[in-house]
Scaffold this active site. Structure first.
Site, PDB file in Angstrom:
ATOM      1  N   HIS A  18       0.833  -1.210   0.000  1.00 20.37           N
ATOM      2  CA  HIS A  18       0.000   0.000   0.000  1.00 20.37           C
ATOM      3  C   HIS A  18       0.873   1.267   0.000  1.00 20.37           C
ATOM      4  O   HIS A  18       0.593   2.233  -0.699  1.00 20.37           O
ATOM      5  CB  HIS A  18      -0.894   0.049   1.248  1.00 20.37           C
ATOM      6  CG  HIS A  18      -1.950  -1.010   1.315  1.00 20.37           C
ATOM      7  ND1 HIS A  18      -2.155  -1.786   2.436  1.00 20.37           N
ATOM      8  CD2 HIS A  18      -2.885  -1.412   0.409  1.00 20.37           C
ATOM      9  CE1 HIS A  18      -3.172  -2.612   2.220  1.00 20.37           C
ATOM     10  NE2 HIS A  18      -3.632  -2.415   0.999  1.00 20.37           N
ATOM     11  N   LYS A  42     -16.370  -6.458   6.120  1.00 25.58           N
ATOM     12  CA  LYS A  42     -15.115  -7.222   6.153  1.00 25.58           C
ATOM     13  C   LYS A  42     -14.693  -7.549   7.586  1.00 25.58           C
ATOM     14  O   LYS A  42     -13.673  -8.220   7.791  1.00 25.58           O
ATOM     15  CB  LYS A  42     -13.995  -6.430   5.470  1.00 25.58           C
ATOM     16  CG  LYS A  42     -14.132  -6.345   3.964  1.00 25.58           C
ATOM     17  CD  LYS A  42     -12.815  -5.919   3.337  1.00 25.58           C
ATOM     18  CE  LYS A  42     -12.843  -6.147   1.824  1.00 25.58           C
ATOM     19  NZ  LYS A  42     -11.572  -5.735   1.205  1.00 25.58           N
ATOM     20  N   ARG A  91      -2.316  -6.218  -8.368  1.00 25.72           N
ATOM     21  CA  ARG A  91      -1.230  -7.162  -8.110  1.00 25.72           C
ATOM     22  C   ARG A  91      -1.157  -8.227  -9.186  1.00 25.72           C
ATOM     23  O   ARG A  91      -0.140  -8.439  -9.799  1.00 25.72           O
ATOM     24  CB  ARG A  91      -1.409  -7.839  -6.740  1.00 25.72           C
ATOM     25  CG  ARG A  91      -1.003  -6.956  -5.599  1.00 25.72           C
ATOM     26  CD  ARG A  91      -1.604  -7.403  -4.309  1.00 25.72           C
ATOM     27  NE  ARG A  91      -3.043  -7.217  -4.341  1.00 25.72           N
ATOM     28  CZ  ARG A  91      -3.837  -7.328  -3.300  1.00 25.72           C
ATOM     29  NH1 ARG A  91      -3.350  -7.689  -2.138  1.00 25.72           N
ATOM     30  NH2 ARG A  91      -5.120  -7.110  -3.411  1.00 25.72           N
ATOM     31  N   SER A 129      -3.048  -7.409   3.028  1.00 21.66           N
ATOM     32  CA  SER A 129      -3.341  -7.250   4.458  1.00 21.66           C
ATOM     33  C   SER A 129      -3.723  -8.589   5.074  1.00 21.66           C
ATOM     34  O   SER A 129      -3.351  -8.899   6.207  1.00 21.66           O
ATOM     35  CB  SER A 129      -4.495  -6.264   4.657  1.00 21.66           C
ATOM     36  OG  SER A 129      -4.163  -4.992   4.187  1.00 21.66           O
TER      37      SER A 129
HETATM   38  P1  ADP Z   1     -10.059  -3.189  -0.413  1.00 22.82           P
HETATM   39  O1  ADP Z   1     -10.733  -3.611   0.858  1.00 22.82           O
HETATM   40  O2  ADP Z   1     -10.716  -2.004  -1.058  1.00 22.82           O
HETATM   41  O3  ADP Z   1      -9.770  -4.279  -1.391  1.00 22.82           O
HETATM   42  P2  ADP Z   1      -7.290  -3.097   0.467  1.00 22.82           P
HETATM   43  O4  ADP Z   1      -6.968  -2.319   1.688  1.00 22.82           O
HETATM   44  O5  ADP Z   1      -7.171  -4.564   0.537  1.00 22.82           O
HETATM   45  O6  ADP Z   1      -8.713  -2.581   0.054  1.00 22.82           O
HETATM   46  O7  ADP Z   1      -6.407  -2.570  -0.747  1.00 22.82           O
HETATM   47  C1  ADP Z   1      -6.525  -1.250  -1.205  1.00 22.82           C
HETATM   48  C2  ADP Z   1      -5.948  -1.134  -2.596  1.00 22.82           C
HETATM   49  O8  ADP Z   1      -4.556  -1.429  -2.574  1.00 22.82           O
HETATM   50  C3  ADP Z   1      -6.534  -2.088  -3.626  1.00 22.82           C
HETATM   51  O9  ADP Z   1      -6.576  -1.415  -4.880  1.00 22.82           O
HETATM   52  C4  ADP Z   1      -5.551  -3.216  -3.677  1.00 22.82           C
HETATM   53  O10 ADP Z   1      -5.571  -3.872  -4.931  1.00 22.82           O
HETATM   54  C5  ADP Z   1      -4.254  -2.455  -3.488  1.00 22.82           C
HETATM   55  N1  ADP Z   1      -3.200  -3.293  -2.925  1.00 22.82           N
HETATM   56  C6  ADP Z   1      -3.252  -4.099  -1.854  1.00 22.82           C
HETATM   57  N2  ADP Z   1      -2.074  -4.720  -1.632  1.00 22.82           N
HETATM   58  C7  ADP Z   1      -1.231  -4.277  -2.615  1.00 22.82           C
HETATM   59  C8  ADP Z   1       0.122  -4.566  -2.960  1.00 22.82           C
HETATM   60  N3  ADP Z   1       0.831  -5.453  -2.271  1.00 22.82           N
HETATM   61  N4  ADP Z   1       0.655  -3.932  -4.029  1.00 22.82           N
HETATM   62  C9  ADP Z   1      -0.087  -3.060  -4.747  1.00 22.82           C
HETATM   63  N5  ADP Z   1      -1.383  -2.756  -4.482  1.00 22.82           N
HETATM   64  C10 ADP Z   1      -1.948  -3.353  -3.434  1.00 22.82           C
END
Ligand code: ADP
Length: 159
Positions: A18, A42, A91, A129
């Site tokens: 992130h 979630k 990803r 996460s």
């Molecule tokens: P959500 O609950 O909206 O899916 P996340 O907190 O899991 O939110 O992720 C937020 C954003 O960051 C999403 O667009 C996700 O694809 C991106 N993301 C999560 N992990 C990574 C990573 N390791 N590298 C790049 N982008 C990521």
């Protein structure tokens, strides 16, 4: 014209993946708002205030990046703060279907707000996460995947 972008997510917790996306997006736009979604369905491990506090501390030295919590529709927040761009990270192929679907819905709801995808850095393509929470819950070492602020938060809260 100044461009404000919004990078939404649950950030439960924020990972180095992130952070990488946020810093790269931060260079592309005048202002970047990291929008932390309540995401009650979630059932997040960290509550909204904890997730926002961690993000604030992690991003504090980056003047053009701000943290904002929200519930409700992302496009409503985007319009309220005059953001013309939504940033999402991609990803793998597995992210693609979902992300394109959401981008389509958001475009339908707010045609003036454009979704921009940033490809994950090679080192973080596997990182999420949920992986961090899982390693933490089994007592494994996840510290190389997160900012130290997140390690402290797990230690405080329990895993
Ligand atoms: P959500 O609950 O909206 O899916 P996340 O907190 O899991 O939110 O992720 C937020 C954003 O960051 C999403 O667009 C996700 O694809 C991106 N993301 C999560 N992990 C990574 C990573 N390791 N590298 C790049 N982008 C990521």
């Amino acid at each position: 014209m100044e461009v404000t972008a919004i990078y939404p997510g649950t950030f439960d917790p924020m990972t180095l993946g992130h952070i990488d996306v946020a810093l790269r997006a931060g260079k592309m736009f005048d202002r970047l708002i990291i929008a932390i979604a309540e995401s009650p369905n979630k059932k997040p491990h960290f509550d909204l205030d904890e997730r926002a506090a961690m993000a604030n501390e992690i991003m504090q030295e980056h003047a053009s990046i701000e943290i904002q919590s929200f519930d409700g529709l992302l496009v409503d927040l985007a319009q309220r703060i005059n953001a013309r761009v939504i940033v999402r990270g991609l990803r793998a192929i597995s992210d693609f279907d979902y992300e394109v679907q959401i981008a389509g819905v958001n475009r339908h709801l707010a045609p003036d707000v454009e979704t921009v995808f940033i490809a994950a850095s090679h080192d973080y393509t596997f990182l999420s996460s949920s992986i961090v929470r899982e390693i933490a819950s089994f007592g494994g070492d996840y510290s190389e995947f997160v900012h130290p602020v997140v390690v402290s938060a797990f230690n405080r809260k329990g895993r």
